[in-house]
Design an enzyme around this catalytic site. Structure first.
Site, PDB file in Angstrom:
ATOM      1  NE  ARG A  83      42.867  49.997  61.973  1.00 51.14           N
ATOM      2  CZ  ARG A  83      42.349  50.993  62.664  1.00 51.14           C
ATOM      3  NH1 ARG A  83      42.944  52.167  62.681  1.00 51.14           N
ATOM      4  NH2 ARG A  83      41.236  50.837  63.322  1.00 51.14           N
TER       5      ARG A  83
ATOM      6  CB  THR B 274      49.555  45.246  66.172  1.00 53.41           C
ATOM      7  OG1 THR B 274      49.204  45.038  64.795  1.00 53.41           O
ATOM      8  CG2 THR B 274      49.974  43.924  66.787  1.00 53.41           C
TER       9      THR B 274
ATOM     10  CG  ASP C 251      35.192  48.208  59.425  1.00 55.92           C
ATOM     11  OD1 ASP C 251      35.240  48.200  58.176  1.00 55.92           O
ATOM     12  OD2 ASP C 251      36.039  47.640  60.139  1.00 55.92           O
TER      13      ASP C 251
ATOM     14  CG  ASP D  80      33.001  45.215  58.458  1.00 55.05           C
ATOM     15  OD1 ASP D  80      33.375  44.344  57.639  1.00 55.05           O
ATOM     16  OD2 ASP D  80      33.400  45.253  59.643  1.00 55.05           O
TER      17      ASP D  80
HETATM   18  C1  PRP Z   1      40.564  50.439  57.082  1.00 56.32           C
HETATM   19  C2  PRP Z   1      40.588  51.583  56.094  1.00 56.32           C
HETATM   20  C3  PRP Z   1      42.061  51.855  55.946  1.00 56.32           C
HETATM   21  C4  PRP Z   1      42.584  51.582  57.322  1.00 56.32           C
HETATM   22  C5  PRP Z   1      42.777  52.896  58.022  1.00 56.32           C
HETATM   23  O1  PRP Z   1      40.820  49.238  56.448  1.00 56.32           O
HETATM   24  O2  PRP Z   1      39.937  51.293  54.890  1.00 56.32           O
HETATM   25  O3  PRP Z   1      42.687  51.027  54.982  1.00 56.32           O
HETATM   26  O4  PRP Z   1      41.593  50.799  58.004  1.00 56.32           O
HETATM   27  O5  PRP Z   1      43.376  52.728  59.228  1.00 56.32           O
HETATM   28  P1  PRP Z   1      44.853  53.248  59.539  1.00 56.32           P
HETATM   29  O6  PRP Z   1      44.939  54.655  59.014  1.00 56.32           O
HETATM   30  O7  PRP Z   1      44.916  53.184  61.033  1.00 56.32           O
HETATM   31  O8  PRP Z   1      45.825  52.322  58.877  1.00 56.32           O
HETATM   32  P2  PRP Z   1      40.644  47.831  57.211  1.00 56.32           P
HETATM   33  O9  PRP Z   1      41.903  47.436  57.885  1.00 56.32           O
HETATM   34  O10 PRP Z   1      39.420  47.889  58.048  1.00 56.32           O
HETATM   35  O11 PRP Z   1      40.481  46.829  55.996  1.00 56.32           O
HETATM   36  P3  PRP Z   1      39.305  46.690  54.936  1.00 56.32           P
HETATM   37  O12 PRP Z   1      39.410  47.863  54.001  1.00 56.32           O
HETATM   38  O13 PRP Z   1      39.661  45.416  54.275  1.00 56.32           O
HETATM   39  O14 PRP Z   1      37.984  46.646  55.646  1.00 56.32           O
HETATM   40  N1  URA Z   2      39.026  51.977  59.546  1.00 55.54           N
HETATM   41  C1  URA Z   2      37.694  52.213  59.412  1.00 55.54           C
HETATM   42  O1  URA Z   2      37.024  51.598  58.565  1.00 55.54           O
HETATM   43  N2  URA Z   2      37.132  53.118  60.219  1.00 55.54           N
HETATM   44  C2  URA Z   2      37.833  53.818  61.132  1.00 55.54           C
HETATM   45  O2  URA Z   2      37.244  54.652  61.836  1.00 55.54           O
HETATM   46  C3  URA Z   2      39.212  53.551  61.252  1.00 55.54           C
HETATM   47  C4  URA Z   2      39.794  52.638  60.433  1.00 55.54           C
END
Ligand code: PRP
Ligand code: URA
Length: 208
Positions: free
Chosen positions: A103, A107, A199, A202
């Protein structure tokens, strides 16, 4: 289809440890795995079995067997990987695909960077895995990608879902059943789920 929330004291218990900011990486990963097993169990309640006859030490028995090859687990990278161990321990011979998505921090829109799915994907039932359904952007893009490859049956499994994300998925893909351990209150100004767990990526990978 209304989102299905696991409503169980054991799940609330596990979520209370998972959500706690003091919980470390090892325990966080273990809990994501355990809750994912329960989500998989719930999501496969309607699984069709092939009939067969076996012999127990006592007598013959007509029973049912799952054709695991009809299923594919697809984690949305990175955080979805944390759920994979759990679902594989329930259905060890399911095929596995990967969708890379992150994400954008400004944005909040998802960016797709990887797509690799098993052969014959259009005939399989897909369990799409991502611990967090926040705005729903990542889920919508992943579902669109799978449908563009001819996939007909998708279930979306997450640990925490925000009402905003559920609404978007239900509106655009009413055929996709959402399973979650808990539906939380809302998103904050940074589009994080409240109260959420922070997160997920993380915390699973210890990157912050
Ligand atoms: C997080 C999560 C989802 C997304 C959810 O991933 O694991 O994929 O955000 O958010 P949304 O519903 O608003 O799209 P992130 O972008 O943090 O990536 P990562 O899994 O690589 O940490
Ligand atoms: N992605 C995450 O990992 N946590 C949230 O709360 C939203 C998006």
């Amino acid at each position: 289809m209304k989102a299905i929330e696991l409503n169980h004291p054991l799940i609330e218990h596990k979520l209370s440890i998972l959500r706690n900011k003091k919980t470390g990486t090892k325990e966080f990963r273990e809990l994501i795995k355990e809750i994912s097993m329960f989500l998989c169990y719930e999501a496969m309640k309607d699984a069709k079995l092939e009939r067969l006859e076996i012999e127990t030490p006592i007598e013959k028995l007509k029973t049912g067997k799952l054709n695991e090859d009809n299923y594919a687990f697809i984690p949305i990278l990175r955080a979805g990987m944390g759920m994979l161990d759990g679902v594989i321990s329930v259905v060890p011979n399911a095929k596995i695909g990967h969708i890379g998505m992150y994400r954008d921090e400004k944005t909040f829109e998802p960016v797709n960077y990887f797509f690799k799915v098993p052969k014959g994907i259009s005939k399989k039932e897909i369990l799409l895995l991502d611990p967090m359904l926040a705005t729903g952007g990542s889920a919508l893009d992943a579902i669109d990608l799978l449908k563009s490859k001819g996939v007909k049956k998708i279930k979306f499994l997450c640990i925490i879902a925000a009402p905003e994300g559920i609404k978007r998925v239900e509106e655009k893909h009413p055929d996709v059943q959402i399973y979650c351990a808990h539906i939380d209150k809302k998103l904050n100004e940074n589009k994080y789920i409240v109260p959420g767990l922070g997160d997920a990526g993380d915390r699973i990978f210890g990157t912050k």
